[in-house]
Scaffold this motif. Sequence first.
Motif, PDB file in Angstrom:
ATOM      1  N   ASP A  43       1.234  13.705  -9.806  1.00  0.00           N
ATOM      2  CA  ASP A  43       2.206  14.570 -10.885  1.00  0.00           C
ATOM      3  C   ASP A  43       1.761  16.006  -9.071  1.00  0.00           C
ATOM      4  O   ASP A  43       2.095  17.734  -9.968  1.00  0.00           O
ATOM      5  N   SER A  44       1.475  15.513  -8.072  1.00  0.00           N
ATOM      6  CA  SER A  44       1.858  16.647  -6.932  1.00  0.00           C
ATOM      7  C   SER A  44       3.277  16.395  -6.537  1.00  0.00           C
ATOM      8  O   SER A  44       3.599  15.448  -5.904  1.00  0.00           O
ATOM      9  N   ARG A  45       3.467  17.871  -6.154  1.00  0.00           N
ATOM     10  CA  ARG A  45       4.847  18.282  -5.301  1.00  0.00           C
ATOM     11  C   ARG A  45       4.644  18.751  -4.705  1.00  0.00           C
ATOM     12  O   ARG A  45       3.827  19.740  -4.170  1.00  0.00           O
ATOM     13  N   PHE A  46       5.410  18.092  -3.363  1.00  0.00           N
ATOM     14  CA  PHE A  46       5.374  18.521  -2.041  1.00  0.00           C
ATOM     15  C   PHE A  46       6.241  20.200  -1.523  1.00  0.00           C
ATOM     16  O   PHE A  46       6.208  20.398  -2.069  1.00  0.00           O
ATOM     17  N   ASP A  47       4.587  20.949  -0.338  1.00  0.00           N
ATOM     18  CA  ASP A  47       4.755  21.887  -0.306  1.00  0.00           C
ATOM     19  C   ASP A  47       4.998  21.694   0.715  1.00  0.00           C
ATOM     20  O   ASP A  47       5.054  20.986   2.168  1.00  0.00           O
ATOM     21  N   GLU A  48       5.297  23.296   1.223  1.00  0.00           N
ATOM     22  CA  GLU A  48       5.367  23.294   3.313  1.00  0.00           C
ATOM     23  C   GLU A  48       3.977  23.091   3.156  1.00  0.00           C
ATOM     24  O   GLU A  48       2.580  23.271   3.083  1.00  0.00           O
ATOM     25  N   GLY A  49       3.047  23.057   5.082  1.00  0.00           N
ATOM     26  CA  GLY A  49       1.941  22.897   4.917  1.00  0.00           C
ATOM     27  C   GLY A  49       1.071  22.209   4.957  1.00  0.00           C
ATOM     28  O   GLY A  49       0.069  22.175   4.615  1.00  0.00           O
ATOM     29  N   ILE A  50       1.642  20.328   3.968  1.00  0.00           N
ATOM     30  CA  ILE A  50       1.226  19.388   4.038  1.00  0.00           C
ATOM     31  C   ILE A  50       0.823  18.329   5.023  1.00  0.00           C
ATOM     32  O   ILE A  50       1.375  18.123   5.510  1.00  0.00           O
ATOM     33  N   LEU A  51       0.038  17.794   5.478  1.00  0.00           N
ATOM     34  CA  LEU A  51      -0.550  17.413   6.190  1.00  0.00           C
ATOM     35  C   LEU A  51      -0.882  15.410   6.207  1.00  0.00           C
ATOM     36  O   LEU A  51      -1.713  15.361   5.371  1.00  0.00           O
ATOM     37  N   VAL A  52       0.187  14.696   5.717  1.00  0.00           N
ATOM     38  CA  VAL A  52       0.345  13.315   5.341  1.00  0.00           C
ATOM     39  C   VAL A  52       0.273  12.172   6.574  1.00  0.00           C
ATOM     40  O   VAL A  52       0.745  12.574   7.668  1.00  0.00           O
ATOM     41  N   SER A  53      -0.002  11.193   5.701  1.00  0.00           N
ATOM     42  CA  SER A  53       0.460   9.647   6.710  1.00  0.00           C
ATOM     43  C   SER A  53       1.138   9.883   6.535  1.00  0.00           C
ATOM     44  O   SER A  53       2.263   9.297   5.273  1.00  0.00           O
ATOM     45  N   ASP A  54       1.804   8.649   7.493  1.00  0.00           N
ATOM     46  CA  ASP A  54       3.889   7.858   7.732  1.00  0.00           C
ATOM     47  C   ASP A  54       3.045   6.962   7.724  1.00  0.00           C
ATOM     48  O   ASP A  54       3.311   6.930   9.241  1.00  0.00           O
ATOM     49  N   GLU A  55       2.820   5.980   7.183  1.00  0.00           N
ATOM     50  CA  GLU A  55       1.909   4.567   7.891  1.00  0.00           C
ATOM     51  C   GLU A  55       3.319   3.290   7.113  1.00  0.00           C
ATOM     52  O   GLU A  55       2.404   2.088   5.960  1.00  0.00           O
ATOM     53  N   PRO A  56       4.301   2.952   7.308  1.00  0.00           N
ATOM     54  CA  PRO A  56       5.036   1.282   6.037  1.00  0.00           C
ATOM     55  C   PRO A  56       4.563   0.789   7.418  1.00  0.00           C
ATOM     56  O   PRO A  56       4.464   0.483   8.378  1.00  0.00           O
ATOM     57  N   GLY A  57       4.633  -0.431   6.574  1.00  0.00           N
ATOM     58  CA  GLY A  57       3.947  -2.094   7.368  1.00  0.00           C
ATOM     59  C   GLY A  57       4.583  -3.078   6.591  1.00  0.00           C
ATOM     60  O   GLY A  57       5.910  -3.093   5.463  1.00  0.00           O
ATOM     61  N   VAL A  58       4.391  -4.318   7.176  1.00  0.00           N
ATOM     62  CA  VAL A  58       5.024  -5.391   7.105  1.00  0.00           C
ATOM     63  C   VAL A  58       3.924  -6.552   7.272  1.00  0.00           C
ATOM     64  O   VAL A  58       3.661  -6.552   7.635  1.00  0.00           O
TER      65      VAL A  58
ATOM     66  N   HIS B  26       0.480  -1.222   0.435  1.00  0.00           N
ATOM     67  CA  HIS B  26      -0.125   0.406  -0.006  1.00  0.00           C
ATOM     68  C   HIS B  26       1.050   1.372   0.086  1.00  0.00           C
ATOM     69  O   HIS B  26       2.443   1.049   0.405  1.00  0.00           O
ATOM     70  N   GLY B  27       0.181   2.505  -0.193  1.00  0.00           N
ATOM     71  CA  GLY B  27       0.831   4.213  -0.217  1.00  0.00           C
ATOM     72  C   GLY B  27       1.832   3.597   0.905  1.00  0.00           C
ATOM     73  O   GLY B  27       1.510   3.204   2.158  1.00  0.00           O
ATOM     74  N   THR B  28       2.622   4.628   1.007  1.00  0.00           N
ATOM     75  CA  THR B  28       3.342   4.726   2.408  1.00  0.00           C
ATOM     76  C   THR B  28       2.314   6.242   3.295  1.00  0.00           C
ATOM     77  O   THR B  28       2.382   6.371   4.530  1.00  0.00           O
ATOM     78  N   GLY B  29       2.115   6.971   2.635  1.00  0.00           N
ATOM     79  CA  GLY B  29       0.976   8.499   3.238  1.00  0.00           C
ATOM     80  C   GLY B  29       0.286   8.665   2.700  1.00  0.00           C
ATOM     81  O   GLY B  29      -0.068   8.665   1.180  1.00  0.00           O
ATOM     82  N   HIS B  30      -1.057   8.989   2.887  1.00  0.00           N
ATOM     83  CA  HIS B  30      -1.860   9.976   2.450  1.00  0.00           C
ATOM     84  C   HIS B  30      -2.085  11.431   3.048  1.00  0.00           C
ATOM     85  O   HIS B  30      -1.809  11.691   3.919  1.00  0.00           O
ATOM     86  N   GLY B  31      -2.537  12.269   2.373  1.00  0.00           N
ATOM     87  CA  GLY B  31      -2.922  13.511   2.698  1.00  0.00           C
ATOM     88  C   GLY B  31      -4.449  13.755   3.713  1.00  0.00           C
ATOM     89  O   GLY B  31      -5.385  12.232   3.617  1.00  0.00           O
ATOM     90  N   VAL B  32      -4.400  14.175   4.886  1.00  0.00           N
ATOM     91  CA  VAL B  32      -5.701  14.025   5.878  1.00  0.00           C
ATOM     92  C   VAL B  32      -6.262  15.333   5.446  1.00  0.00           C
ATOM     93  O   VAL B  32      -5.640  16.426   5.532  1.00  0.00           O
ATOM     94  N   GLY B  33      -7.827  15.417   5.897  1.00  0.00           N
ATOM     95  CA  GLY B  33      -8.282  16.414   5.787  1.00  0.00           C
ATOM     96  C   GLY B  33      -8.331  16.863   6.936  1.00  0.00           C
ATOM     97  O   GLY B  33      -8.281  16.783   8.314  1.00  0.00           O
ATOM     98  N   TYR B  34      -8.987  18.464   6.653  1.00  0.00           N
ATOM     99  CA  TYR B  34      -9.349  19.431   8.291  1.00  0.00           C
ATOM    100  C   TYR B  34     -10.480  19.511   9.465  1.00  0.00           C
ATOM    101  O   TYR B  34     -11.124  19.781   7.637  1.00  0.00           O
ATOM    102  N   CYS B  35     -11.109  18.532   9.569  1.00  0.00           N
ATOM    103  CA  CYS B  35     -12.375  17.404  10.097  1.00  0.00           C
ATOM    104  C   CYS B  35     -13.072  17.531   8.917  1.00  0.00           C
ATOM    105  O   CYS B  35     -14.249  18.363   8.647  1.00  0.00           O
TER     106      CYS B  35
ATOM    107  N   ASN C   1       1.975   7.593  11.866  1.00  0.00           N
ATOM    108  CA  ASN C   1       1.878   8.848  12.274  1.00  0.00           C
ATOM    109  C   ASN C   1       1.572   9.723  11.821  1.00  0.00           C
ATOM    110  O   ASN C   1       1.789   9.396  10.739  1.00  0.00           O
ATOM    111  N   LEU C   2       1.025  11.258  11.450  1.00  0.00           N
ATOM    112  CA  LEU C   2       0.494  11.952  10.812  1.00  0.00           C
ATOM    113  C   LEU C   2       2.107  13.019  11.109  1.00  0.00           C
ATOM    114  O   LEU C   2       2.307  13.173  11.916  1.00  0.00           O
ATOM    115  N   ILE C   3       2.149  13.589  10.370  1.00  0.00           N
ATOM    116  CA  ILE C   3       3.596  14.615   9.919  1.00  0.00           C
ATOM    117  C   ILE C   3       2.535  15.412   8.870  1.00  0.00           C
ATOM    118  O   ILE C   3       1.989  15.429   7.763  1.00  0.00           O
TER     119      ILE C   3
END
Lengths: 594, 594
Positions: free
Chosen positions: A493-508, A468-477, A520-522
Motif C-alpha cells: 500500500d505505498s503510493r509513489f511520490d516525488e523525492g523517492i530514491l529506488v533501485s531499478d534492477e531487472p534481471g534474467v 525478485h523485486g524490480t526495485g527497493h528504496g535506498v537510504g541516505y547513508c 541503477n538508482l533512480i
Amino acid sequence: MDINTRLIRAREEMAKRNLDAFIVLTSDPHGSEYTADHWKFREYLSGFNGSAGTLLVMQQYVGLWTDSRYYIQAEKQLRGTPIELFREGQPGVPDYVSYITYILPSGSRVGVDGRTISQVEYQRISEILDKYNIRLEIHHVDFIDNVFYQRPPMPTDELTEVNPIVACTTRREKIDIVRKMMNEKKVSHYIISALDDIAWLINLRGSDVEYNPVFYAYMVISPEEEHLYIDPHKLSRVVSNRLAEDGIKMSLYDHFINNLRNLPKESTVYYDPTKVSALAVAQLPNSVVRVEGRSLVGEIKSHKTEAEIANIRSVHIRDGVAMVQLLNWIEKEVASGNRITELDIAEKQRLLRMAQPRSMCESFAPIVAVDANAALVHYSPSIETNTALTSDSILLIDSGGHYADGTTDITRTIALGEISAEFKRAYTYVLKSHIALASAVFPKGAYGIQLDAVARQPMWKAGLNFGHGTGHGVGYCLNVHETPYGIRSSFTDSRFDEGILVSDEPGVYIEGKFGIRIENLIFSQPMPETPFGKFIKFETITLCPIDTRPIDVDLLTEEERLWLNDYHKTVYARLAPKLNGDDLDWLQNATREI
Amino acid sequence: MDINTRLIRAREEMAKRNLDAFIVLTSDPHGSEYTADHWKFREYLSGFNGSAGTLLVMQQYVGLWTDSRYYIQAEKQLRGTPIELFREGQPGVPDYVSYITYILPSGSRVGVDGRTISQVEYQRISEILDKYNIRLEIHHVDFIDNVFYQRPPMPTDELTEVNPIVACTTRREKIDIVRKMMNEKKVSHYIISALDDIAWLINLRGSDVEYNPVFYAYMVISPEEEHLYIDPHKLSRVVSNRLAEDGIKMSLYDHFINNLRNLPKESTVYYDPTKVSALAVAQLPNSVVRVEGRSLVGEIKSHKTEAEIANIRSVHIRDGVAMVQLLNWIEKEVASGNRITELDIAEKQRLLRMAQPRSMCESFAPIVAVDANAALVHYSPSIETNTALTSDSILLIDSGGHYADGTTDITRTIALGEISAEFKRAYTYVLKSHIALASAVFPKGAYGIQLDAVARQPMWKAGLNFGHGTGHGVGYCLNVHETPYGIRSSFTDSRFDEGILVSDEPGVYIEGKFGIRIENLIFSQPMPETPFGKFIKFETITLCPIDTRPIDVDLLTEEERLWLNDYHKTVYARLAPKLNGDDLDWLQNATREI
C-alpha cells in the motif's frame, strides 16, 4: 555443544513452560534485516546461517523453513542434525503456520520470543492458530538466555554524529516535522523501534550490525519529551551532551519495555506494527488507544530533501569513478592473461571504493559472480565457491558503498569474450526492462506494483521473467534496503511520490549458464502538472557505463536506443573530469553511441 | 406523494424502532448492478434515480451521497427537497460512514435494510461504527413496505431455457463442476445469490431487470440436493419439469431466508460475502462454519469454454456488420446534409443490431454523445440533452447487444470533419494505450492493476489519464459487466488466467470539448510455455474499424502501426463476406493500411 544438545536444552525450556512447539524467527526486536550476533538464536539452534528462515521446534520433531535462495546452503548446514528442511515455495510444501495446524491437536500451546516477532506477524499467526484452538504465547527473556550458551552480548560500540552539512537537517528540525505529523494524526505518543528510523531522526550512526550503519536503541516521543533508550556506553561524553542540549532524555535500553507499562492511561499511542515487537505492544496499558500505521519517520526519511539528493548525486560521481576503474582493471587483467577470481574482484572493488573521498564501507555483501554462479540470485563468493574469470566469461557484479554523504547500489553484467545468441537476447531484454522503468511516467500516487508491470512488460513479451523485486528504496547513508517504497509484483500500500530514491534492477537468470542484472538508482521527480493531474518521472542517479557489446540493437526501439546514448553521454560528461589515463580511454570507448 | 411526505413516513418508522439514522442503499438482495423497480427505495425516497448513491435519513436531516457521474443530475433532482447533496470524491467531502461518526453521539442506533447490504459491506461499516459505539442494525421487511407507497411488486415474467447448443454445457455438468470445487474446499453447503451466477448455472434467462437477462432467485447446493428458490409463476410447466428432471428442488423465493435457519448444525457453508446479503448470513445457525470466498460459479463462468468463445467470435461478426452499417449510415447522412441526432443514431443502431440473427436486446443503455456531451463519461442521450451532429462533430458511440449466443460491448470515436491538433494528439494516445493492452503479454496470475498500468503507460507519458477502469469482465449472453475480473488502477485480488473475456477501453475526456474512448473486447489466451513460466496474451474479439483519420502516425511506434494494420486486415477478412454495396466500400476504405 552440538545441535542435538542445543535442541535438548530448548526442549527442556519448552517443557518447563508446557509448550508443544516453539517458533524461532530470524529478526531482532527492531525488525532488522541484519541483526547483531546477540540475536542469532535461530543460527545457534540449527547451525543454518542464511539471512532468512524459521525454525519450528517440537518435542519429537524440528523443521526449518527457508526460501529458494538457501535450499542448497540449508541442506548442507542441516546435514547430520535431526532438523528437516522445508523448501518454501516448492509445490506441496506447507508454510510453518499451516504445518503447526496440521500436526498439533486442538488445545496445544505454541511459544515465540515476543521480541523477535513483529506485532503484525504475531496477530496474523495468532488469528490462524486461534481457528484451530491453538494458542500462540509470547515467551521472552529467560527462554533464549537459558538455551543460548555463551550468548554474544549486545554491541557497545560508540556512535558517531553525522556531520551537520551532510545531515542537511538538524535533529530538532526533524523531530519538529515528526511532531507535526503526530498532531495531524491526533496521537500523543509515538514508539519508534526501526533502527534506521532512529539513526536518521537523531543524526547518529553506529556499527552494531553488518553493512547498515545503525545502532540498537528505541525512541518514544511523548507530549513532554523525546526519550531515547540506549546503552550509555555507546555515547561519548560529547555526543551525550549534544543530545541533552537538544532536549533528548536518555534511559537504559533495557528500560524501554518496562516504561511502556507506565504510559499515561489516556494516551493515544502510534506505532508501526511491522516494526514494533509484539512484546512491546503487549506492555501498553489496556486503556491507551492504539493507532497502527506506517512509520512516520520512515515516510519522512524516504522522501529525500533537495540537499540530500544533491549529496547523493555527488556520491555517485565518486562511486562511478571507482566502478570505471574496476571495470577497466578487470578487462586489462583478463587481456593480460592474469588469473583473477571473484574474490579478487570483490577485494579490488572494495579498495577502489575506499580510495574515494568520504567513503566508509560496503553497503552490503558484494555479489561477484562468474557465469553459472550468477544464476544464483543471492550468490556471494566464498573460498569454497570462488571462481576465476576466463576470457569468455560473463561476469555479474552487484555492490555498493556507504559514503558519509550517501549510499550506492549498482549492478553491471559484462561479457568478456564471445557472446552467445541466448545471452545477447536475454541481456537486451533486461536492458529494455531497465529502460522501461527508468523512463516511466506515472501519476503521483501510483503503486509499486504498477511500476513493476511497466518494467517487466518488454521482458514478458519475450517470455522472460525474474523472481525478485524490480526495485527497493535506498537510504541516505543508511540501509541499502529502505522501506516502505518498493517496486515489486506483489501489492503493497505505498503510493509513489516525488523525492523517492529506488533501485531499478531487472534481471534474467538461466540455471547452470549465467545471470544478468542491470541496476541503477533512480530518483522520482515531478513533471509539469497537466489538466489530468500530477505526473512523476525518474532521474537516473547512478553513473557507470552499461556494457553495449551484448546488445542486439535490432531489438531496441528507437526511444530505447536514444535513452541509452543519452545516458552514456551524461555518464561521460560527469565522470570524465575525474578520470585520466587509460581509465578515461576506457570510459570514452564504453560510452560510445550505438 | 411528495418527497417530504415520504421522508416523514420513513422517520415515523425510524422512531418506532428507536433509530437515529437509516441508511438507504441502491442494490437489491443479490448485489445487482441493475435492480427491479421493487428495490428502488432510494429513488422513491429521494427522487434521485442515478445508478449509484446512498441516502442517509436522520430525524432532522437527510443527505444523499453520489459520485461525479451524477453531480448534475442529483442537483437537479434534489432541488426543492430537504436533501443535501454530498459530492463523493470532492476534497473535504466525508463519506457517509464518516459523516455518521461525526454527527451522531456515542450510543446511537443506525438501521439498514439487511437485504440491500452485502455481508462484506455490513462488516466494514459495523467495524467503523463500533469504534464510536454506534450500533448498525439490520431492519427489514416491514420497514420498506411500510414506507414505500404502492411499491412495485417483484417481477413475475416467465423464464426461457438457453438453447443447449448455445449453453455448451448442461446444468447437470455445470453443477458437477461446482460440486467438485465444493469438495476441494471441504464445504457442505454453498449459497448462491448473484443473479447471473444462477442464470448461468442452470441455463435459464429472464427479463426481471433492464439490460441483464437474469431473474430473481437464490440457490443453495447441499450434500443432498440443489435447491432453487424462485417465484413459481416464472416457470412454465415445461421448464419446471425439465428442472425437476435434472434433480433441482424448487421452493418459493420468500422461503430462502427462513430455510437458512434450518441448515444442519454441523454444516460448513460457503458464500461470497460481496454477493450475499447481511440478512442471509445473519440467519445461519451459530454452529455452522462460515467459509467466505469468491463466488465459485463466478470463477467458472468467467472462464469461457472453447465452445462459448467460438459462439462469441461468431456474434462479433454479426455485431461488426451492424456497426459498419451504422457508421456508414452516419457518414452518408451527414454528407447529405440531413439532420441526425444522438437519439436518432441510438435508435438506428438498435434496429441494425436487432436485424442481425439471434439478436435479443441491447446489453446496456447506449452512450451516443456528440462533442462536449462525450466528456461526461456516463452520458446517455435524453430528450432534454439530445444533440444533432454537425459536419465537424466528434461522435462517441458506446453500445452493445445481447445475442442468444453472446454479448457485445464496443466503443468507437469518430471525427466527421476537420480535426484539431488537440483532438488528434489525445486520440492517438488513447489508441496507443488501447494497443498496449491488446498486445500485452503477462505471466499467468498477473493482477488487473498490473495490466492497467501497462495500458496507461503510453498515455501517462503524454500527461494524459482517465478516471474509469480500463477493462471489465463480460458475460456470455449475460451481464455486460461481469465480476470478478477487471483491469483497474485499484488493487483487487483476482489474478488473470487464460479464457477470460474483458473489455479494453482507455479514454481521454476534455471538459466542454470532447470525449474519446476506443473499446474492443479481448480474450486471454495461453502462449507456449517458456522456462520462465506460463504467459498469456490477448486475442481481440471485436471486429469493427477504428477511425484512422484522427491518428497522428508520427506518434505511433512501428509495432503499433503494424498492430493496427493487422487488426484492420482481420476486420476486413471477417466482415467483408457479410457486407455488400456501399457498406462494403466503406469497410474497404476504413480498413486501409496506414
